[in-house]
Design an enzyme around this catalytic site. Sequence first.
Site, mmCIF file in Angstrom:
data_model
loop_
_atom_site.group_PDB
_atom_site.id
_atom_site.type_symbol
_atom_site.label_atom_id
_atom_site.label_comp_id
_atom_site.label_asym_id
_atom_site.label_seq_id
_atom_site.Cartn_x
_atom_site.Cartn_y
_atom_site.Cartn_z
ATOM 1 N N GLY A 46 0.740 -1.127 -0.151
ATOM 2 C CA GLY A 46 0.165 -0.218 0.108
ATOM 3 C C GLY A 46 0.809 1.342 -0.105
ATOM 4 O O GLY A 46 2.137 1.329 0.503
ATOM 5 N N GLN A 51 2.836 10.252 1.343
ATOM 6 C CA GLN A 51 4.171 9.502 1.503
ATOM 7 C C GLN A 51 5.165 9.809 0.333
ATOM 8 O O GLN A 51 6.239 9.638 0.574
ATOM 9 C CB GLN A 51 3.913 8.013 1.724
ATOM 10 C CG GLN A 51 3.375 7.256 2.596
ATOM 11 C CD GLN A 51 3.317 5.973 2.540
ATOM 12 O OE1 GLN A 51 2.352 5.198 2.190
ATOM 13 N NE2 GLN A 51 4.269 5.237 3.370
ATOM 14 N N CYS A 93 5.991 0.113 7.210
ATOM 15 C CA CYS A 93 5.490 1.100 6.481
ATOM 16 C C CYS A 93 6.729 1.540 5.654
ATOM 17 O O CYS A 93 7.731 1.633 6.208
ATOM 18 C CB CYS A 93 5.026 2.307 7.578
ATOM 19 S SG CYS A 93 4.587 3.765 6.748
ATOM 20 N N LEU A 94 6.377 1.833 4.365
ATOM 21 C CA LEU A 94 7.589 2.393 3.529
ATOM 22 C C LEU A 94 8.033 3.511 3.891
ATOM 23 O O LEU A 94 9.384 4.010 3.472
ATOM 24 C CB LEU A 94 7.000 2.365 2.202
ATOM 25 C CG LEU A 94 6.656 1.083 1.365
ATOM 26 C CD1 LEU A 94 6.069 1.313 0.060
ATOM 27 C CD2 LEU A 94 7.857 0.276 1.210
ATOM 28 N N HIS A 135 -4.561 1.354 7.640
ATOM 29 C CA HIS A 135 -3.092 1.542 7.682
ATOM 30 C C HIS A 135 -3.052 3.051 6.848
ATOM 31 O O HIS A 135 -2.475 4.008 7.194
ATOM 32 C CB HIS A 135 -2.330 0.557 7.269
ATOM 33 C CG HIS A 135 -0.508 0.980 7.299
ATOM 34 N ND1 HIS A 135 0.317 0.647 8.313
ATOM 35 C CD2 HIS A 135 0.051 2.133 6.560
ATOM 36 C CE1 HIS A 135 1.392 1.213 7.834
ATOM 37 N NE2 HIS A 135 1.197 2.055 6.992
ATOM 38 N N GLU A 136 -3.680 2.751 5.410
ATOM 39 C CA GLU A 136 -3.372 3.686 4.322
ATOM 40 C C GLU A 136 -4.316 4.898 4.487
ATOM 41 O O GLU A 136 -3.758 6.065 4.355
ATOM 42 C CB GLU A 136 -3.616 3.319 2.929
ATOM 43 C CG GLU A 136 -2.686 1.992 2.621
ATOM 44 C CD GLU A 136 -1.181 2.332 2.656
ATOM 45 O OE1 GLU A 136 -0.735 3.491 2.511
ATOM 46 O OE2 GLU A 136 -0.300 1.449 3.268
ATOM 47 N N HIS A 139 -2.761 7.288 7.013
ATOM 48 C CA HIS A 139 -1.647 8.167 6.414
ATOM 49 C C HIS A 139 -2.468 9.489 5.989
ATOM 50 O O HIS A 139 -1.757 10.500 6.067
ATOM 51 C CB HIS A 139 -1.066 7.640 5.186
ATOM 52 C CG HIS A 139 0.076 6.616 5.514
ATOM 53 N ND1 HIS A 139 1.202 7.324 6.125
ATOM 54 C CD2 HIS A 139 0.307 5.436 5.374
ATOM 55 C CE1 HIS A 139 1.950 6.265 6.295
ATOM 56 N NE2 HIS A 139 1.744 5.170 5.991
HETATM 57 NI NI NI Z 1 2.525 3.351 5.626
#
Ligand code: NI
Length: 172
Positions: A46, A51, A93-94, A135-136, A139
């Site tokens: 995701g 991000q 998480c990236l 999660h997304e 963000h």
């Molecule tokens: Ni993330």
Amino acid sequence: MALLRILHYPDPILKQVCAPIDQIDDGLRTLARDMAETMYAAPGVGLAAPQIGISRRLIVLDCSSRDEAPELLSCVNPEIVEREGEAYEEEGCLSVPEYYARVSRSARVKVRYLDLEGNRVEREADGLLAIAFQHEIDHLDGILFIDHLSPLKRGLFRKKYQKILEQEKERL
Ligand code: NI
């Protein structure tokens, strides 16, 4: 197509509440495609627009397993409208490289969003996809998975992450 640079915590853009998208056009579709390409290359399941430095309510996800066909979801202005049950799975998480922790989430969610053609979609999700949606969408409200940790675990995270960032700097 282009790979985008993924911002890392503590970049302040990751803490902002993102603005809704009011126009679905080719520019947005290109952005969603680039985000998907960036997510697959990372690799991740995701990615949310903040991000990559864009404070807008757009996420892409693909939670299909290796032996399934890819299922890319691009969601504009996504919202969780129902939640049920409890899950406690390890997340990463990236934007928070090399750190993983278990987070309390709902086990099942119903999500409403617009697709890239502007169609209203309502979708139920469980398992990994339910967690990825939560999660997304977090963000988009400036919330990272580490914000869900207990104060004790957050303290441990800060120490560990400091080291990760220092090692990253040395590598550059
Ligand atoms: Ni993330």
